[in-house]
Enzyme design. Structure first.
Site, short mmCIF file in Angstrom:
data_model
loop_
_atom_site.label_atom_id
_atom_site.label_comp_id
_atom_site.label_asym_id
_atom_site.label_seq_id
_atom_site.Cartn_x
_atom_site.Cartn_y
_atom_site.Cartn_z
N ASN A 141 0.80 -1.23 0.00
CA ASN A 141 0.00 0.00 0.00
C ASN A 141 0.83 1.28 0.00
OD1 ASN A 141 0.80 -0.57 2.60
ND2 ASN A 141 -1.11 0.10 3.54
N GLU A 195 4.30 -4.52 12.08
CA GLU A 195 3.28 -3.49 11.81
C GLU A 195 2.16 -4.20 11.07
OE1 GLU A 195 3.36 -0.57 12.93
OE2 GLU A 195 5.46 -0.02 13.22
N CYS A 234 -3.55 0.55 6.80
CA CYS A 234 -3.68 -0.29 8.00
C CYS A 234 -4.29 0.46 9.18
CB CYS A 234 -2.32 -0.81 8.40
SG CYS A 234 -1.14 0.52 8.58
N GLU A 249 7.78 2.34 14.54
CA GLU A 249 8.50 2.98 13.45
C GLU A 249 8.34 4.48 13.64
OE1 GLU A 249 6.81 0.69 9.95
OE2 GLU A 249 8.88 -0.05 10.00
#
Ligand SMILES: NC(=O)C1=CN([C@@H]2O[C@H](COP(=O)(O)OP(=O)(O)OC[C@H]3O[C@@H](n4cnc5c(N)ncnc54)[C@H](O)[C@@H]3O)[C@@H](O)[C@H]2O)C=CC1
Ligand SMILES: C[N+](C)(C)CCCC(=O)O
Length: 514
Positions: free
Chosen positions: A177, A274, A308, A488
């Site tokens: 994505n 993630e 997400c 992150e």
């Protein structure tokens, strides 16, 4: 202004190098693996996969999946580069990363165009992604020079100190994505800390990451420091099992995350995961309605909803349910869907046909379970003949939703917003947290105490007050619960790409017990 946070940064932009590729005209013959400072064909494996342009459904290149030998060559090459890079000073690493950031900024349009062609998102959004990418490199370049440990005094003049040391060869495995941005979110902190990285993008979006590898080389990183291996699950498994890999950072689905953790466990390798989400966005009646509507669109429709951290469960206080819903539907219907390389397009094509069909099935099931399609949800065929086989649908708002419906429980990863009414703060917090995921959450209200109280109660790693889905690289990003762990961005990521060595220094004599 939802994008206002970017404006001071965008003003600093140099004019982009224009790229005039039109939708339907791009194709690529160059190899897609990158090793030792150049593009290479994989040494083994070689199973070919089609790579698509989602806007037209055309095959734009073939991907050759890397086998065990190629993965080993990539890891060895990264290991050799690590020997030199890990010995450079933080300031030297800073200079190289700043140079890479500068090149990305200069080639913003070219990289954004590639991203749009291969992912299907609008060029408008792809440019924002590339801006976030170079900002990420700048941010970690800035931190590289100040990575430091502590000095701790001990009795009798003795002391200890800690050193923040790199881990070695890190593996990055990415989703489709945000292909370029995910690679930057992983490689920038990894390289800043003195590590090497072997990166495997999603086989759906293999193209832009190779540009990143070329830019790193051009900016002066040692050959082999950032290698790219292409392929799917099998290639990913070779990487995760490789004995010389020190860490795995993964972005993708929960089921794959489970497998990654199992493989990492066998080698006692730290992991960053993630994963997916089904995040709540809570709209209280005392909000600024215009901001809340903008926020709900940001929370659901970026990158065709394939995000997400999207706030797909939109809880609306019953008092404003009708007004809010009417406005959201009106605005959603106005979203221009179509050729993603057109400047005024705001929603492009979904990643591929099977995914589009999966999203359609969710909508069908939602209807069967009693949800009402308030707008969109149907396939969209643009008038332009070259777009006829693209993977388009109209963004969808679902009303009459209940918490037990599949569309409210499962991550759809498409442009589908579910609206759920609520009456009290206590009730909505409980319902918001009633999910296996915990990636993000948001609240819109003018009551500052309520805002902080509600986000404090949300079991999610990334919470927004009066905005949604902006991503300043200075802020740590990551999940709770099944959405993963590790962070992150922000200073926090340093911890996940380095290890702490403690040195205890004796200034007196050894007092032996024996
Ligand atoms: N939390 C986050 O930051 C993000 C999470 N995601 C999640 O990712 C999902 C969509 O992305 P997909 O690419 O479809 O996910 P996926 O899990 O199918 O694939 C992700 C990556 O893992 C690789 N892979 C697949 N099986 C593997 C295996 N057994 N061993 C090693 N590598 C393997 C794939 O080739 C790809 O590069 C969604 O569920 C979404 O929520 C996506 C973007 C961001
Ligand atoms: C950039 N942002 C915040 C919209 C999404 C980042 C997470 C992802 O890769 O899905």
């Amino acid at each position: 202004m939802v994008l206002a946070f970017l404006l001071p940064r965008l003003r600093r932009l140099q004019p982009g190098r224009a790229m005039s590729t039109a939708t339907g005209s791009f194709s690529l013959q160059q190899p897609l693996n990158y090793r030792d400072g150049g593009r290479v064909q994989p040494a083994d494996g070689g199973q070919a996969e089609d790579v698509y342009e989602p806007a037209t459904g055309r095959v734009i290149t073939k991907l050759l999946c890397s086998g065990e030998k190629e993965v080993d060559l990539a890891v060895r090459s990264a290991k050799a580069a690590f020997q030199t890079w890990s010995q450079t000073s933080g300031m030297e690493r800073c200079r190289v990363l700043l140079e890479a950031a500068r090149i990305i900024r200069e080639r913003r349009d070219e990289i954004a165009t590639l991203e749009t062609i291969n992912n299907g998102k609008s060029i408008f959004e792809a440019r924002v992604d590339i801006d976030i990418s170079w900002q990420c490199l700048e941010y970690y370049a800035g931190l590289a020079g100040s990575l430091a440990g502590e000095h701790i005094q001990l009795p009798g003049g003795s002391f200890g100190y800690t050193r923040r040391e790199p881990l070695g060869v890190c593996v990055g495995i990415g989703a489709w994505n945000y292909p370029f941005q995910i690679a930057c979110w992983k490689s920038a902190p990894a390289l800043a800390c003195g590590n090497a990285m072997v990166y495997k993008p999603s086989p759906f979006t293999p193209i832009s990451v190779v540009k990143l590898a070329e830019i790193f080389t051009e900016a002066g990183v040692p050959k082999g420091l950032f290698n790219v291996v292409q392929g799917g699950a099998a290639t990913g498994q070779f990487l995760c099992h490789h004995p010389d890999v020190a860490k795995i950072s993964f972005t993708g689905s929960v089921p794959t995350g489970v497998k990654i953790m199992e493989m990492a466990a066998k080698g006692i390798k730290p992991v960053t995961l993630e994963l997916g989400g089904k995040s709540p966005l809570i709209i209280f009646s005392d909000c600024s309605l215009e901001n809340a509507v903008n926020g709900a669109l940001m929370a659901n429709f970026l990158t065709q909803g394939e995000v997400c951290c999207n706030g797909t469960r939109v809880f609306v206080e019953r008092k404003i349910l009708d007004t809010f819903t009417k406005e959201v539907v009106k605005r959603t219907q106005k979203i221009k869907v179509g050729d993603p390389l057109q400047e005024d397009t705001r929603m492009g094509a979904l990643i591929n046909r099977p995914h589009l069909e999966r999203v359609q099935r969710f909508i069908q099931q939602a209807k069967e379970q009693g949800a009402q399609v308030l707008c969109g949800g149907d396939l969209y065929v643009p008038d332009d003949p070259k777009l006829k086989n693209g993977f388009y649908m109209k963004p969808c708002v679902l009303g009459n939703c209940r918490d037990d419906m599949m569309c409210v429980q499962e991550e759809i990863f498409g442009p589908v917003m579910s609206i759920l009414p609520f009456d009290t703060e206590e009730e909505v917090v409980e319902r918001a947290n009633n999910t296996k995921f915990g990636l993000a959450g948001g609240v819109f209200t003018r009551d500052i105490q309520k805002a902080h109280r509600v986000v404090a109660a949300l079991k999610a790693g990334m919470c927004f007050i009066n905005n949604y889905n902006i991503s300043p690289v200075e802020l740590p990003f990551g999940g709770y619960k099944s959405s993963g762990f590790g962070r992150e961005n922000g200073r926090a990521a340093i911890e996940y790409y380095s290890q702490l060595k403690t040195v205890c220094v004796e200034m007196g004599d050894v007092e032996s017990v024996f």
